[in-house]
Every structure is written in C-alpha cells, then in structure tokens.
Design a protein around this motif. Structure first.
Motif, short mmCIF file in Angstrom:
data_model
loop_
_atom_site.label_atom_id
_atom_site.label_comp_id
_atom_site.label_asym_id
_atom_site.label_seq_id
_atom_site.Cartn_x
_atom_site.Cartn_y
_atom_site.Cartn_z
N ASP A 181 0.59 -1.30 -0.17
CA ASP A 181 0.10 0.06 0.06
C ASP A 181 0.98 1.31 0.01
OD1 ASP A 181 -2.40 -1.65 0.15
OD2 ASP A 181 -2.45 -1.61 2.27
N SER A 182 1.99 1.13 0.57
CA SER A 182 3.08 2.46 0.60
C SER A 182 3.24 2.73 -0.75
CB SER A 182 4.18 2.06 1.63
OG SER A 182 4.98 3.10 1.60
N PRO A 266 -6.02 -1.70 -2.28
CA PRO A 266 -6.73 -2.94 -2.92
C PRO A 266 -7.30 -3.89 -2.04
CG PRO A 266 -4.34 -3.08 -3.50
CD PRO A 266 -4.54 -1.76 -2.93
N GLY A 267 -8.56 -4.42 -2.19
CA GLY A 267 -9.04 -5.27 -1.07
C GLY A 267 -9.81 -4.84 0.00
N ARG A 268 -9.74 -3.37 -0.05
CA ARG A 268 -10.52 -2.64 1.27
C ARG A 268 -11.64 -2.16 0.78
NH1 ARG A 268 -8.30 -4.18 5.90
NH2 ARG A 268 -5.93 -4.45 5.76
N PRO A 269 -12.88 -2.36 1.68
CA PRO A 269 -12.83 -2.71 3.00
C PRO A 269 -13.17 -4.18 2.80
CG PRO A 269 -14.91 -1.52 2.72
CD PRO A 269 -14.04 -1.36 1.49
N LYS A 270 -12.46 -4.96 3.83
CA LYS A 270 -12.78 -6.24 3.91
C LYS A 270 -14.25 -6.68 4.59
CE LYS A 270 -7.64 -7.58 3.92
NZ LYS A 270 -6.75 -8.49 4.52
N ASN A 271 -14.70 -5.90 5.52
CA ASN A 271 -15.79 -6.34 6.14
C ASN A 271 -15.97 -7.56 6.80
OD1 ASN A 271 -16.88 -3.74 5.36
ND2 ASN A 271 -17.45 -4.28 3.54
N LEU A 272 -14.75 -7.88 7.50
CA LEU A 272 -14.85 -9.30 8.15
C LEU A 272 -15.72 -9.20 9.41
CD1 LEU A 272 -10.83 -9.89 8.63
CD2 LEU A 272 -12.42 -10.58 6.88
#
Length: 772
Positions: A181-182, A266-272
């Motif tokens: 992400d950085s 990428p892949g956010r939010p996961k909503n676990l």
C-alpha cells in the motif's frame, strides 16, 4: 429637429406649443395636473361657500403662498442633491474606463510575450518524464529491502497459517500489505496510477491476496467451530476475534484516507465483522440440518426434546464462555438466540407441513406453547435470563400458521371422537336386545356406560386442549358440543328404531327397562353439555349464564322426550281398552273401570320412579295430561246426550269422582300440583251439572280463561251433552267465546287442541234412491 418634432400651428404661441409637446410626451403629468386643479377647485368651493369666509381671503392667500414657497425650496434642494450625485457617478465611471483601457494594454503585452516564448516550454515535457522515472526509481530504492524480503515473509506467513498461529500470521500479512500500500500510495501521489508500474507492483504482491484467502479460510473454520473451541481452548477463537477487530480498524482508516488522499488500498474494505456473523449463521443452520433425523411418527417428541436440550446447552455456552471472548458491541448471546430462533422456526414450519397425526400435532403445539417460551425450560431458563430478550425474536410460527395447526388438531380429534361415539352407540344399541336387565345404581336408576364413555372422552379432550391454550380449549368445546349434538340426533333415531321393535312378534325382553336407561342417559348427557358450556363461559369470561345453546338444547330435549313418549305410549296402549268402556252403562252404574285405569297407571308409574328428576316429574305430568286428554276425547266422541237434570247430575258426579281418584293417585305417586290437570274433568263436570242455563256464558268464560286452547267446536260438543241448551243461549255462548278468545301462555300445556271434534253430519235434501 423638424423631423423629430411637429411644427407649431399658426396662431399658437411658442409657450403653448411647448406645453402641448410636454403633454404629449408625459401623459401622467397632464393627469396629475388635472387632479391637482380639481382638488384645488373643490377646496376653494368649500372654503368660499359661505360669504363670511371671503373676509379671510387674504389669510388664505398668504398661507398658500408660504406653502408654495416651502415646496419649491424642498424641490430645489432635492434636485441639487441628485445632480451632485450624478456628477460624482460620472467621474467614477470615467476613472473606471481609464483603468480598463490600461489593463487591456497590459494583457496585450503579456500575450505577445507568451507567444514569443512558447517554443521554450516544449522542452519541459522531457523533464517531466525524467522526474516521473526518478520518482519510481526512488520509490523502488526506498522499498528495495522490503521488496526483496517478500518471498521469505510469504513463506513464514504460510507456515504460521498451517500451524494455526493466526495472530502472528496476520501480523506478517499486515506488514506485507503495508509495503504494498505504501508503494501504491507513492505512485498515486506521483500521478502514476493505472500505469504499467502499478500493474507490476500488484502482480508482484498478488501472493498477498492468496495468503489473505488462506488466512480467511482458517479464520472462518475457527469461527464456525466457536462453540466447541470456547469450551476446550478459547485462545484460538479469541485470536480470530482480535484479527477481525484489527481489520475493522484498518478498514476504517482506509476509508478515512480515501476521503483525504483519494486513494483506497486494493481489497479494502474487507468487512470481516459482517462476514463473521454470516459464518455464525451458516454454521448454526448446518448444525440444525445435521440434527434433523427421521422425526416422523413416535420419534417426534424425542426429537423436539433433543432440540430443546441442544439449544439450551448451546446458549449456556455462549453466555458463560463466548460472551467473554467477544466485544460487547457484538451482542453475541442475543445473536445466537435470534439465529437459533430463526432455524427452529423454519424447522417447525417443515414439520407442520407434514401429514401429522393427532398426537404429533399436540406434541408440536405443546412444545411451542409450553417449552420454548416457558419458565424455566428454555429461553427464560435461570442460566439465561435476564440477559436474553425473549420479545425481540417474536413467535416461532405466525399466528395464522398456529391457528391452522390448531384447526388441524381439532379436525383430527373430531374424526376420532365421531368414530368413537359411533362405535359406542352401536355397542349401546346391541345391549338393548340382551336377555338381561340394564345396570342400575345404588338409588335404583337404570343406566348404561354410554354417557360415562362419551363424557369422559369429551372432557379429556377439552382438558388436554386447556393445557395448550384458551383458544384451543374454546375450539375443542365448540367441537365437542357439535359432535354431541350430532350424536344425540343419531341416539334419538336409534331410540325410534328401538320403539318400532315393540310392534314385532320378537320384541326385546326388557324393552321398558332399556327405555328407562335411555332416558336417564339423556339426563347424564345434559350434565355433560352443561359442563362443556361452563368451560366455554369461563374461556370467554362471560357473566356466568348457564343457558344451553339452542341447537344442543333442542337435540337433547328431543332425544329425552322421544324416550319418554315411547314409555307413555306403552302405558296408553294398555289403557286404551279401558277408555273404551268409559261412558258405558256399566260405568254409569258405578263399575270399577276408573279403578282399573288407576291400577294400570300406578303400575307404569312405578317404572317411572327409575327415572331421575326432573324427568320423573315430567313423566307424571305428561302421563296425566295424556290420560285427561283421552278421557275428555272419549266423552266428546261418545256424543252422550242427557235427557233430564237427573242424568246430568249423575254424569257430573261420576266425572267428579273419577277426577278425585286420578288426583289422589298422582299425589300418592309424588307429582307436584296435579290440580291444574285434574281440574279439567272437574270443570267439564260443573258445566254439565249447571242447572241455570242462563249462567252458561259465565261458566264457559271461566273455562276459556283456564284453557285458552278450547274452541267453539269443543264448547258446542259439551253443550250437546247437556241436551237442554236453547238455540239462542247456544248462540250467545258461542258469540261470547269468539269475543273472549285469547292466546295461550308460553308455558301452557295444551289439552283441548289435541282433541279433534268430529264435524256434524249435515242432512241430505234429496231422497235416497238406489243406483240403477
């Protein structure tokens, strides 16, 4: 100017021409001037209307002159101020115009300079490309160490996942996601999003996504087995909850960063957390399906008991163990309550849709009503309350489904009750033809086991329904009354058929005794009906009114009266030969015919003593009433005519003696107040004995008052017995009878209306001749 304005006409001065021109240009000015002149004229005419006002003309002129001077001075001041403002505005507009011209000249100079230097800016594009490449290289150099260590971290993370060291694996995964992400954020800041460099970074870190999936799989396996894990080793379940909460915080930070930097990893939010509750729901549903074995038939009660124990055990584990592993905002106990409630509701809907038997329907109703919501069996168990909200889940099944299930249960019970009643009735009818007497109780009342069987069956079904709910109890009471009404109709038909057997040569041996038992059974059925009706009154919180419903009341009365009538018919059939001897010469001579009749009555009434009250009194009253009717009918049909007062007195005395013997007999038998029936014979004897024919109207009026069903045919027949009533007195009596006729009271027992008077034979006018 001559083209713009019309030339003045000849004979008009220049001033008039100017005024006219102004009037044409300003019509409002002309209108205002006319209004002013009109107002001034009106004022002047009002002032100088009286002659004495002319003396003050000088004062008015001076005042108006001053007023005119004041108005003119104010006008001059206003015009002067307006002119000064216009001058100031014109000066400012002139200064603005000069400024605009100066700016225009400056812009022209700048435009010329920019056009001369355009060729110099074309070389900056190459510099921009170099700067972009430099940013990418700087990013790579800055993250070079992390990039080279990705394969090693991936291997360590996968090893940790396989060993179910989820917290450590998640920490490594977070570290790699942070590197990725950085780099992507730096590219985003440099304006290199959606470029080949970004695709290279995503491709290189694609293994991070696969690790995410592997970790999620292990995570949801742990969550789905949470009930078992928290009992054995809750640390693994706690690790899963901590990972979910970490990811929730990272999701929130990513969403906040997107609003500031327009960058979302990428892949956010996961909503676990949301997925956590879905996994719990799926695992609970799968657990319910695994417990659904072959539950039809006798195993349904055991199946529901197992469900009860399993659900209660699961909720206890959640309250005492899992609640401590989850954050308070999860409200995990209530969540499990709602999930179990939903699964159980669906399972019960499936069970209800089956073709259930009566006992199975009752088991389901009892479980819904008294197990699931009861204290202390399930949701209100001491180990769960008061932490469980039993209101929010709602009912297990809808009210419509519950009513349909209750109706289905009542229908099944109705079929069983009807079949059972029919078999009991068939057995009862077979017993009527036995060669032995019916059973009798300690008081000597004949009866059979039929009322006990029917009553016990109906009462048990009502009491069983009462355990479920008041509404089911009311439905069962209604069903019981309806079936009992139908049964009584069939019972009456059976009694009628049994009565016809008396006319056959091979008549039942104990015919009368079984009729007595049938009547007593009807009395017992009435008590059963009263008990059922009382249950219905308690269910409806009524006023305690014990009046039976009209249909069932009619059915039991008809069955009872049919049995009574067959008993009385048997008595009347034996009395009929003796009634034929009444009014004969031997009867007039003082024979013991009435004594014989009383003996037969006493014999049959001794059978009636085996009938319970109040039907025993009804039997005596009805038997005496029918005897009186036959007695009077025989008198009317014999057409006796007395020839002299001696015969009338003799006939009257004989009738009075018979009435006294009947009265004495029924008093000894225990009848309450037989006077109102035996008085019929006494009243007729008094009418026959009366010596003064002028008092016949009074005597007949008393007869009509006591027996309103007597007709003019009956009175005429009784007057014929006297043999001394003139035609005019007869007409007066019959006219009085027609005028004083009145309807009979509701509780009146008919006497004369059941006596048919034969029509008089009319004389034939033509002589009788033989047929040719």
């Amino acid at each position: 100017m001559q083209g713009l304005y019309p030339q003045p006409q000849q004979g008009m001065s220049a001033e008039d021409d100017t005024l006219k021109r102004q009037d044409d240009m300003w019509p409002e000015l002309e209108k205002a001037e006319k209004l002013a002149r009109g107002a001034a004229l009106k004022w002047a005419s009002g002032i100088f209307y009286h002659p004495d006002q002319l003396e003050r003309l000088g004062q008015y002129r001076k005042r108006e002159t001053q007023r005119t001077s004041s108005v003119q001075s104010r006008l001059k001041s206003a015009v002067q101020s307006y002119l000064e403002g216009v001058g100031t505005g014109l000066g400012q507009l002139k200064a603005s115009l000069d400024d605009v011209r100066a700016v225009r000249r400056t812009l022209v100079d700048v435009c010329e300079d920019w056009q001369n230097k355009v060729s110099g800016f074309e070389g900056l594009g190459q510099l921009r490309s170099l700067v972009s490449d430099h940013v990418q290289l700087a990013t790579v150099v800055h993250n070079l160490q992390q990039v080279f260590s990705v394969p090693e971290v991936v291997s360590e993370t996968r090893q940790l996942i396989e060993e179910r060291r989820l917290l450590e694996a998640h920490a490594k995964l977070m570290e790699m996601e942070c590197w990725r992400d950085s780099i992507l954020q730096q590219l985003h800041r440099a304006g290199r999003q959606n470029t080949e460099g970004e695709q290279i970074v995503l491709s290189y870190f694609a293994v991070v996504g696969r690790l995410n999936e592997e970790l999620a799989k292990e995570l949801w396996d742990v969550v789905s087995c949470g009930l078992a894990l928290v009992k054995q080793d809750p640390s693994l379940f706690v690790s899963a909850i901590r990972i979910i909460e970490r990811e929730e915080r990272i999701d929130q930070a990513a969403m906040d960063g997107q609003s500031q930097h327009l960058f979302l990893p990428p892949g956010r939010p996961k909503n676990l957390r949301q997925t956590f509750f879905k996994v719990i729901e799926q695992s609970t549903t799968a657990q319910f399906r695994a417990r659904q074995t072959d539950t039809k038939g006798p195993g349904l009660a055991n199946h529901l008991a197992v469900l009860h124990n399993n659900i209660l055990s699961d909720l206890k584990v959640v309250k005492h163990l899992m609640v401590q592993c989850c954050p308070p905002q999860y409200n995990i106990l209530q969540t499990y309550v709602l999930l179990h409630h939903s699964c159980l509701s669906g399972h019960l809907q499936d069970i209800i849709s089956w073709d259930l038997e009566k006992s199975e329907i009752y088991t389901v109703l009892s479980w819904i009503r008294h197990i699931y919501h009861s204290r202390p069996k399930m949701l209100t168990h001491p180990d769960l309350s008061p932490d469980v909200d039993i209101v929010s889940p709602g009912p297990l099944i809808s009210q419509d489904a519950l009513e349909q299930l209750q109706n289905k249960y009542v229908s099944a019970v109705r079929v069983a009750v009807s079949d059972w009643m029919q078999k009991a009735l068939e057995a009862e009818v077979n017993d009527w033809y036995r060669e032995e007497e019916p059973e009798s109780d300690h008081e000597g009342y004949y009866h059979s086991s039929l009322p006990v069987i029917v009553t016990q069956m109906l009462e048990e079904n009502v009491q069983v329904a009462m355990v479920i709910s008041d509404s089911l109890r009311d439905q069962m009471v209604t069903m019981a009354l309806q079936e009992l009404e139908s049964f009584l109709c069939r019972f009456r038909e059976a009694v009628i058929s049994y009565g016809k057997e008396r006319q056959k040569p091979s008549q039942p041996k104990y015919y009368l005794l079984y009729l007595l038992a049938a009547v007593n059974n009807c009395i017992a059925f009435r008590r059963c009906i009263q008990w059922l009706q009382q249950q219905g009154i308690q269910g409806s919180h009524g006023d305690g009114c014990s009046k039976l419903p009209h249909p069932i009341d009619t059915a039991v009365d008809r069955a009872t009266k049919k049995g009574c009538r067959l008993l009385i018919d048997e008595m009347l059939s034996e009395l009929q030969p003796h009634f034929v001897q009444l009014w004969s010469t031997s009867w007039f001579c003082g024979s013991d015919i009435i004594d014989t009749i009383c003996t037969v009555l006493e014999t049959h009434c001794s059978y009636f003593t085996h009938i319970r009250e109040p039907i025993f009194q009804f039997m005596l009253s009805e038997g005496l009433r029918l005897v009186i009717i036959d007695y009077v009918r025989t008198l009317v049909l014999r057409k006796i005519v007395c020839k002299n007062p001696t015969e009338r007195e003799r006939l009257s005395d004989r009738m009075a003696c018979d009435a006294e013997k009947l009265h004495e007999l029924f008093c000894n038998l225990g009848m309450e107040e037989p006077d109102h029936l035996t008085r019929v014979i006494s009243s007729v004897s008094e009418l026959v004995k009366l010596k003064d024919t002028s008092l016949l109207s009074l005597e007949v009026s008393c007869l009509v008052a006591n027996y309103p069903d007597i007709s003019d045919e009956h009175v005429s027949a009784l007057l014929d017995i006297r043999g001394d009533v003139p035609k005019d007195i007869r007409g007066t009596v019959l006219e009085m009878l027609e005028q004083n006729s009145q309807p009979a009271p509701e509780d009146y027992q008919p006497i004369f209306s059941e006596i048919l008077v034969p029509a008089p034979v009319l004389p034939f006018c033509l002589p009788a001749v033989k047929c040719g």
